[in-house]
Design an enzyme around this catalytic site. Sequence first.
Site, PDB file in Angstrom:
ATOM      1  N   CYS A  33     -44.537 -12.951  23.400  1.00 19.57           N
ATOM      2  CA  CYS A  33     -45.130 -14.080  24.136  1.00 19.57           C
ATOM      3  C   CYS A  33     -44.673 -15.424  23.553  1.00 19.57           C
ATOM      4  CB  CYS A  33     -46.654 -13.996  24.115  1.00 19.57           C
ATOM      5  SG  CYS A  33     -47.343 -14.059  22.459  1.00 19.57           S
ATOM      6  N   ASP A  35     -45.716 -16.848  20.829  1.00 17.57           N
ATOM      7  CA  ASP A  35     -46.777 -17.590  20.142  1.00 17.57           C
ATOM      8  C   ASP A  35     -46.642 -17.457  18.621  1.00 17.57           C
ATOM      9  OD1 ASP A  35     -47.590 -18.221  22.606  1.00 17.57           O
ATOM     10  OD2 ASP A  35     -49.371 -16.987  22.631  1.00 17.57           O
ATOM     11  N   CYS A  59     -51.595 -19.190  22.927  1.00 16.06           N
ATOM     12  CA  CYS A  59     -52.497 -19.157  24.067  1.00 16.06           C
ATOM     13  C   CYS A  59     -53.941 -19.454  23.628  1.00 16.06           C
ATOM     14  CB  CYS A  59     -52.431 -17.773  24.714  1.00 16.06           C
ATOM     15  SG  CYS A  59     -53.209 -16.517  23.700  1.00 16.06           S
ATOM     16  N   CYS A 103     -53.548 -10.866  20.891  1.00 12.73           N
ATOM     17  CA  CYS A 103     -53.590 -12.245  20.378  1.00 12.73           C
ATOM     18  C   CYS A 103     -54.409 -12.302  19.083  1.00 12.73           C
ATOM     19  CB  CYS A 103     -54.203 -13.180  21.411  1.00 12.73           C
ATOM     20  SG  CYS A 103     -53.545 -12.949  23.068  1.00 12.73           S
TER      21      CYS A 103
HETATM   22 FE1  FES Z   1     -49.388 -14.637  22.739  1.00 10.97          FE
HETATM   23 FE2  FES Z   1     -51.952 -14.734  23.160  1.00 10.97          FE
HETATM   24  S1  FES Z   1     -50.395 -14.481  24.654  1.00 10.97           S
HETATM   25  S2  FES Z   1     -50.942 -14.788  21.313  1.00 10.97           S
END
Ligand code: FES
Length: 145
Positions: A33, A35, A59, A103
């Site tokens: 993702c 992140d 997110c 996450c």
């Molecule tokens: Fe990547 Fe939440 S979508 S940490």
Amino acid sequence: MYSEKVMDHFSNPRNVGEIENASGVGTVGNAKCGDIMRIYLDIDENHVIRDCKFKTFGCGAAVATSSMATELVKGKTIEEAMQVTNRAVMEALDGLPPVKVHCSLLAEEAIHAALWDYAQKNHLVIKGLEKPKEDIHEDERREED
Ligand code: FES
């Protein structure tokens, strides 16, 4: 979809920022993702976490879980902080939707990475702590295979 606690920690995240000369810093990401989360720990001579701050490029669930995770580890010893798993963080937030569970792993791994950094700097061995991964997606992929 999100609990009130998740919304609260997302809207008013606690402990955002950096700690100068932190005892330990840990950064982990999830390549899937994109992140990234960084945790800073200030640990005293009795191995108690005096302060904890975080920065998350991620997110809303990552922000909320980092916020709650920092609240949970503050005031704890490093051994107690090892018990702050992603499940414990999710429970404290009254749950996360299933697609957002990964996450919460960022928060757990970032704390572990910061503890690892602290242990390395102080030549300590923390029971149950393993060398952190920089990309937690590698693990998820293994689980999917
Ligand atoms: Fe990547 Fe939440 S979508 S940490």
